[in-house]
Design a protein around this motif. Structure first.
Motif, short mmCIF file in Angstrom:
data_model
loop_
_atom_site.label_atom_id
_atom_site.label_comp_id
_atom_site.label_asym_id
_atom_site.label_seq_id
_atom_site.Cartn_x
_atom_site.Cartn_y
_atom_site.Cartn_z
N VAL A 174 0.66 -1.00 0.23
CA VAL A 174 0.10 0.19 -0.15
C VAL A 174 0.85 0.75 -0.07
CG1 VAL A 174 0.13 -0.18 2.61
CG2 VAL A 174 -2.28 1.14 0.82
N GLN A 220 -12.10 -3.63 2.38
CA GLN A 220 -11.56 -3.64 1.27
C GLN A 220 -10.67 -2.51 0.64
OE1 GLN A 220 -13.17 -6.13 -0.18
NE2 GLN A 220 -13.48 -6.17 -2.69
N LEU A 221 -10.70 -2.31 2.18
CA LEU A 221 -9.65 -1.05 1.45
C LEU A 221 -8.47 -0.72 3.34
CD1 LEU A 221 -10.70 2.18 0.03
CD2 LEU A 221 -9.81 0.56 -0.90
N LEU A 240 -5.27 0.29 3.24
CA LEU A 240 -4.66 1.73 3.00
C LEU A 240 -5.26 2.57 4.20
CD1 LEU A 240 -4.29 3.73 1.44
CD2 LEU A 240 -6.70 4.14 0.35
N CYS A 241 -6.24 1.95 4.90
CA CYS A 241 -6.75 2.49 5.87
C CYS A 241 -5.89 3.39 7.58
CB CYS A 241 -7.92 2.32 6.32
SG CYS A 241 -9.72 2.70 5.64
N TYR A 284 -11.42 8.10 -0.61
CA TYR A 284 -11.38 7.55 -0.54
C TYR A 284 -12.82 6.45 0.65
CZ TYR A 284 -9.69 7.06 4.39
OH TYR A 284 -9.91 7.75 5.73
N GLN A 324 -16.23 2.26 -0.17
CA GLN A 324 -16.63 1.38 0.02
C GLN A 324 -16.92 1.77 -1.82
OE1 GLN A 324 -19.84 -1.22 1.73
NE2 GLN A 324 -17.74 -1.40 2.74
N VAL A 358 -10.44 6.46 -4.96
CA VAL A 358 -10.01 5.21 -4.77
C VAL A 358 -11.04 4.21 -3.69
CG1 VAL A 358 -8.36 3.39 -2.93
CG2 VAL A 358 -7.85 5.99 -3.95
N GLY A 388 -12.96 0.43 -3.02
CA GLY A 388 -13.68 -0.82 -2.30
C GLY A 388 -14.49 -1.45 -3.30
N ILE A 392 -10.55 -0.85 -6.18
CA ILE A 392 -9.98 -1.48 -5.34
C ILE A 392 -10.30 -3.32 -5.28
CG2 ILE A 392 -7.99 -2.17 -3.90
CD1 ILE A 392 -6.88 0.40 -4.95
#
Length: 372
Positions: A3, A22-23, A26-27, A68, A70, A97, A99, A163
């Motif tokens: 990432v 899903q991220l 990144l989070c 970012y 979902q 971005v 998810g 992603i």
């Protein structure tokens, strides 16, 4: 793909968004790198809020922000992406971005299936150029996509990285916790000892999953498996149409996402509605990142919105007292139940379909109304 390489490649120093499982990589990376320093990282109430904040950042700095979310949050950005950042309006460049939950061919929960099927189509409809990142995406492919995006962004248009599951990795997983003692599942167990035969509308995520597992009969419960932030509005619609008590079990992240609902509920003051927010100050169902609910007073907000009886509890004894008062009250009630972060490792998911849940719930309401 690591990432950090992904973040370095897109080159943004300001991120705003709503967490997504899903991220998670990144989070966690953003929390380890920036925490919640508002100069670099803002966990927004909803995705439209994130996009508008990102737009303000660009107006002040001329730099390109990242938002970012979902893919379920795409609905919340339709308005600002078409009437704020769109090239035909203010022409503000943003990198999204996203998810990809419910990707066709990948097993997922029912609330994600349709959204997953139309994710790329929706981005195209919004005029947002996208690139799909998977486990197989090479660093060179990502860099080439970003090179193409830079030209798009220079023109003031938006671009998105979609992603896929497992596409991003991060070796420093963050553990989130708070100092509260009550557990959400036990809070729900206490709630259902007081609700009797009254209907319950529960919010999305682990709250509805735990409620489902605690009940042998599910016809009294409407499990809001999607539509984050709308459980209280659903409960309002039910409460206005039935004579008896209606209970809403909400979460702090959900309550914050569409907090205007509380103002509407408070203005109407349905006497038979009990609105309970289980507040663990976290987006736990998608990883545990913090919400701002630990820094504000939800009870004060409820009181200002017009809720009649308002309380905040952080022990089971206080909870039971508040639930007992709510059960026999004839006025709109708000209860904040403070909860620690965490759930059972073996927590299951509803085994009935969303359609079956709706039919059973409506049948129960009909029979109950007919009898009364």
């Amino acid at each position: 793909m690591d990432v950090k390489f992904f973040a370095d490649t897109i080159g943004c120093s300001f991120f705003a968004g709503v967490p997504d499982s899903q991220l998670r990589a990144l989070c966690d990376y953003l929390m380890n790198t920036y925490g919640t320093d508002p100069a670099h990282h803002i966990i927004a109430a909803n995705e439209g809020n994130a996009l508008a904040t990102a737009a303000g950042y660009h107006l002040a700095t001329g730099k390109i922000p990242a938002v970012y979310m979902q893919n379920s949050g795409l609905g919340n950005i339709v308005n600002p992406s078409t009437s704020l950042t769109n090239p035909k309006v203010y022409n503000i460049p943003v990198i999204f971005v996203v998810g990809w939950r419910g990707e066709p061919g990948v097993h997922d929960e029912p609330q994600h299936i349709y959204q997953g099927a139309v994710t790329c189509e929706l981005l195209e409809l919004l005029g947002i150029k996208y690139f799909v990142v998977s486990k197989e995406t090479s660093q060179q492919e990502l860099q080439d996509a970003m090179s193409e995006f830079r030209e798009i962004l220079r023109e003031g248009r938006n671009a998105a990285f979609v992603i896929r599951k497992g596409a991003l990795s991060y070796g420093e997983k963050v553990k989130y916790q708070n100092d509260y003692s009550m557990a959400r599942e036990e809070i729900i167990r206490h709630i259902i000892t007081f609700t009797g035969d009254s209907p319950i509308v529960s919010t999305t995520g682990k709250t509805s999953r735990e409620l489902f597992e605690l009940r042998e009969s599910h016809e009294r419960d409407f499990l809001t498996v999607g539509s984050m932030g709308h459980a209280s509005s659903i409960a309002l619609g039910v409460a206005l149409s039935v004579p008896g008590k209606v209970w809403c079990i909400d979460g702090d992240g959900a309550a914050l996402m569409h907090m205007g609902a509380m103002a509407v509920i408070g203005s109407i003051k349905p006497k038979n509605l009990v609105h309970i927010v289980i507040n663990n100050s976290a987006h736990e169902s998608v990883g545990g990142l913090p919400t701002v609910a630990g820094k504000i007073s939800l009870p004060d907000i409820a009181k200002s919105c017009g809720y009649v009886h308002v309380s905040s509890v952080d022990s089971y004894a206080e909870l039971d007292e508040a639930l007992s008062n709510a059960k026999y009250s004839e006025a709109l009630t708000f209860i904040e139940a403070k909860s620690r972060i965490g759930a059972r490792d073996d927590l299951g998911r509803p085994t009935t379909s969303a359609i079956d849940n709706k039919k059973a719930f409506m049948g129960y309401i009909y029979r109950r109304n007919t009898c009364e």
